[in-house]
Structure formats: structure tokens, C-alpha cells
Design a protein around this motif. Structure first.
Motif, mmCIF file in Angstrom:
data_model
loop_
_atom_site.group_PDB
_atom_site.id
_atom_site.type_symbol
_atom_site.label_atom_id
_atom_site.label_comp_id
_atom_site.label_asym_id
_atom_site.label_seq_id
_atom_site.Cartn_x
_atom_site.Cartn_y
_atom_site.Cartn_z
ATOM 1 N N ARG A 114 0.826 -1.218 0.000
ATOM 2 C CA ARG A 114 0.000 0.000 0.000
ATOM 3 C C ARG A 114 0.850 1.254 0.000
ATOM 4 O O ARG A 114 0.558 2.219 -0.679
ATOM 5 C CB ARG A 114 -0.916 -0.039 1.217
ATOM 6 C CG ARG A 114 -1.955 1.029 1.259
ATOM 7 C CD ARG A 114 -2.916 0.726 2.420
ATOM 8 N NE ARG A 114 -3.782 1.818 2.721
ATOM 9 C CZ ARG A 114 -5.041 1.900 2.333
ATOM 10 N NH1 ARG A 114 -5.559 0.945 1.594
ATOM 11 N NH2 ARG A 114 -5.777 2.939 2.670
ATOM 12 N N SER A 115 1.923 1.257 0.776
ATOM 13 C CA SER A 115 2.841 2.393 0.804
ATOM 14 C C SER A 115 4.203 1.894 1.269
ATOM 15 O O SER A 115 4.282 1.103 2.201
ATOM 16 C CB SER A 115 2.352 3.472 1.756
ATOM 17 O OG SER A 115 3.342 4.489 1.886
ATOM 18 N N PRO A 116 5.274 2.360 0.626
ATOM 19 C CA PRO A 116 6.604 1.959 1.073
ATOM 20 C C PRO A 116 7.039 2.700 2.336
ATOM 21 O O PRO A 116 8.109 2.456 2.861
ATOM 22 C CB PRO A 116 7.492 2.312 -0.107
ATOM 23 C CG PRO A 116 6.784 3.422 -0.791
ATOM 24 C CD PRO A 116 5.314 3.179 -0.573
ATOM 25 N N PHE A 117 6.203 3.606 2.835
ATOM 26 C CA PHE A 117 6.559 4.418 4.001
ATOM 27 C C PHE A 117 5.600 4.122 5.152
ATOM 28 O O PHE A 117 4.431 3.835 4.947
ATOM 29 C CB PHE A 117 6.526 5.911 3.650
ATOM 30 C CG PHE A 117 7.541 6.287 2.627
ATOM 31 C CD1 PHE A 117 8.833 6.621 3.007
ATOM 32 C CD2 PHE A 117 7.226 6.272 1.273
ATOM 33 C CE1 PHE A 117 9.780 6.947 2.069
ATOM 34 C CE2 PHE A 117 8.182 6.591 0.325
ATOM 35 C CZ PHE A 117 9.460 6.927 0.720
ATOM 36 N N ARG A 118 6.127 4.213 6.364
ATOM 37 C CA ARG A 118 5.307 4.036 7.567
ATOM 38 C C ARG A 118 4.664 5.372 7.936
ATOM 39 O O ARG A 118 5.191 6.431 7.604
ATOM 40 C CB ARG A 118 6.179 3.524 8.711
ATOM 41 C CG ARG A 118 6.725 2.119 8.475
ATOM 42 C CD ARG A 118 7.553 1.644 9.657
ATOM 43 N NE ARG A 118 8.782 2.401 9.839
ATOM 44 C CZ ARG A 118 9.937 2.122 9.224
ATOM 45 N NH1 ARG A 118 10.013 1.122 8.386
ATOM 46 N NH2 ARG A 118 11.004 2.847 9.449
ATOM 47 N N PRO A 119 3.524 5.327 8.642
ATOM 48 C CA PRO A 119 2.903 6.590 9.087
ATOM 49 C C PRO A 119 3.919 7.418 9.871
ATOM 50 O O PRO A 119 4.658 6.898 10.708
ATOM 51 C CB PRO A 119 1.749 6.117 9.977
ATOM 52 C CG PRO A 119 1.431 4.734 9.492
ATOM 53 C CD PRO A 119 2.747 4.156 9.038
ATOM 54 N N GLY A 120 3.973 8.691 9.593
ATOM 55 C CA GLY A 120 4.907 9.578 10.267
ATOM 56 C C GLY A 120 6.230 9.737 9.528
ATOM 57 O O GLY A 120 6.995 10.651 9.811
ATOM 58 N N ASP A 121 6.539 8.817 8.571
ATOM 59 C CA ASP A 121 7.757 8.964 7.776
ATOM 60 C C ASP A 121 7.646 10.211 6.904
ATOM 61 O O ASP A 121 6.557 10.585 6.457
ATOM 62 C CB ASP A 121 7.970 7.754 6.851
ATOM 63 C CG ASP A 121 8.503 6.537 7.578
ATOM 64 O OD1 ASP A 121 8.828 6.667 8.774
ATOM 65 O OD2 ASP A 121 8.585 5.472 6.947
ATOM 66 N N GLU A 122 8.775 10.829 6.681
ATOM 67 C CA GLU A 122 8.814 11.999 5.812
ATOM 68 C C GLU A 122 8.873 11.526 4.360
ATOM 69 O O GLU A 122 9.746 10.741 3.989
ATOM 70 C CB GLU A 122 10.043 12.850 6.150
ATOM 71 C CG GLU A 122 10.036 14.202 5.484
ATOM 72 C CD GLU A 122 11.168 15.068 6.008
ATOM 73 O OE1 GLU A 122 11.883 15.626 5.154
ATOM 74 O OE2 GLU A 122 11.330 15.165 7.233
ATOM 75 N N LEU A 123 7.930 11.995 3.534
ATOM 76 C CA LEU A 123 7.913 11.604 2.125
ATOM 77 C C LEU A 123 9.017 12.340 1.377
ATOM 78 O O LEU A 123 9.325 13.496 1.676
ATOM 79 C CB LEU A 123 6.551 11.919 1.498
ATOM 80 C CG LEU A 123 5.350 11.191 2.090
ATOM 81 C CD1 LEU A 123 4.074 11.611 1.374
ATOM 82 C CD2 LEU A 123 5.526 9.694 2.023
ATOM 83 N N PRO A 124 9.621 11.687 0.385
ATOM 84 C CA PRO A 124 10.745 12.305 -0.326
ATOM 85 C C PRO A 124 10.316 13.420 -1.276
ATOM 86 O O PRO A 124 9.198 13.421 -1.780
ATOM 87 C CB PRO A 124 11.342 11.134 -1.110
ATOM 88 C CG PRO A 124 10.233 10.168 -1.265
ATOM 89 C CD PRO A 124 9.359 10.324 -0.057
#
Length: 197
Positions: A114-124
Motif C-alpha cells: 500500500r505504501s513503502p513508508f510508515r505513518p509519520g515517515d517523511e515523504l521524499p
């Protein structure tokens, strides 16, 4: 450049092939490169040596360059092999080789998370623009504070200075993505960092 052998034959084939692809006769090409039709005919058939001072105007007239006409790079391995990035839930098929025109990079991606990032991670973010079209499934595009669902048959294009990421929405999705030079460098660098960790 040798005047005999494989390279010579290849250059002659390229000249004839480009001329025919444009729908030009020998007379048409001759008028554009200021050589006689008989000279061009003998060049194409191998009955005349190709001189460098003839090759340049022929290349220009055909919308090519001398480098392209005499390029001997072999494409021995033409098979595109997928690269799996388990950490980010992607399989990537690079559809362009290094050094693609204008620094553009094209790839097919199969997204499974669904997303390669965890909640709270800063998106690039990075300079450039990304563009993709969805071949199958639905893509979940995180763009700044928004989440946009892009379905099969739809496309998205956005500035990569906006924090962004994408993944699959309720099942695998496949996309074709086009990255400009800055986007290609940023995505390649991020993949390398993921592999290192």
C-alpha cells in the motif's frame, strides 16, 4: 572508419534504411545532401567508398549524425530482467538503458504494498517531474497531504518537489513510469539506500 567489413555494410544499410523510411528516392536524398543520385546509389550498393566529407551531409539530410551512422555499440543482451525491491514492495523492469536521450528514464513497476513508508515517515522530494500511467489495478498516490487513487487507464503527472510516494491500493498494480533526469537519479539513489539498509 574502415571502408570494408561489417561496419561499412552497417553504415550502408543505415543510409538506405533511413532514406526508405522517409519515403525518399535517391533523387530526393541527392537534392538534400548535394550529391548525385548515382553517387548515392553506388554508396548504398557498396560500389563506392564512403568518404567522410560525404557522410556528414548524408547524415544531416537524413536527420541523423555521423556518430549514429557509424555507431558499433552492440545490443547483445536485449532482455530486460526485473529487479525486485522487497523492502519497498516493487518489482522494476527498466525500459531504458543508461544514457537515454534527454536523460529520461522509463520503467514498468509492479507495486504490491500500500505504501513503502510508515505513518509519520517523511515523504521524499527532489527536483523534477514524474509521470505514470496505470496498466492494471489502482495506485495510491501520496502527494503532499492528499491521497489520490489512480485507476487502470488513468495517468498522473506531478512536480516531485511536492512530497510524494505511491503504492498499490487493495491488490497489486502495474504502472509505466517516466522520470526526468533528476527523478531518475533520486529514485536510483533511494533504491540503493534501501538495499544498503
Amino acid at each position: 572508419m574502415t571502408q570494408d567489413g561489417d561496419l561499412d555494410r552497417l553504415v550502408r544499410q543505415r543510409i538506405r534504411g533511413l532514406r526508405v523510411a522517409k519515403g525518399w528516392s535517391l533523387d530526393d536524398l541527392a537534392s538534400r545532401c548535394f550529391l548525385s543520385p548515382s553517387t548515392l546509389s553506388r554508396i548504398e550498393t557498396g560500389h563506392r567508398r564512403i568518404a567522410l566529407d560525404q557522410l556528414a551531409p548524408i547524415a544531416r539530410a537524413l536527420g541523423s549524425t555521423m556518430d549514429q551512422l557509424v555507431d558499433t555499440a552492440t545490443d547483445e543482451d536485449v532482455v530486460i530482467r526485473p529487479q525486485r525491491d522487497v523492502a519497498r514492495g516493487m518489482t522494476t523492469w527498466n525500459l531504458t538503458r543508461d544514457g537515454a536521450p534527454n536523460g529520461m528514464s522509463v520503467a514498468k513497476l509492479r507495486l504490491t504494498v500500500r505504501s513503502p513508508f510508515r505513518p509519520g515517515d517523511e515523504l521524499p522530494v527532489h527536483p523534477g517531474r514524474d509521470w505514470f500511467t496505470v496498466l492494471s489495478g489502482t495506485v495510491r498516490l501520496h502527494l503532499g497531504d492528499r491521497i489520490i487513487l489512480v485507476k487502470a487507464g488513468e495517468a498522473a503527472e506531478f512536480s516531485t518537489m511536492t512530497p510524494h510516494a505511491f503504492g498499490a491500493e487493495s491488490g497489486p498494480a502495474e504502472i509505466i513510469v517516466i522520470l526526468d533526469r533528476d527523478g531518475e537519479r533520486a529514485h536510483a539513489r533511494r533504491s540503493a539506500q534501501d538495499i544498503d539498509t
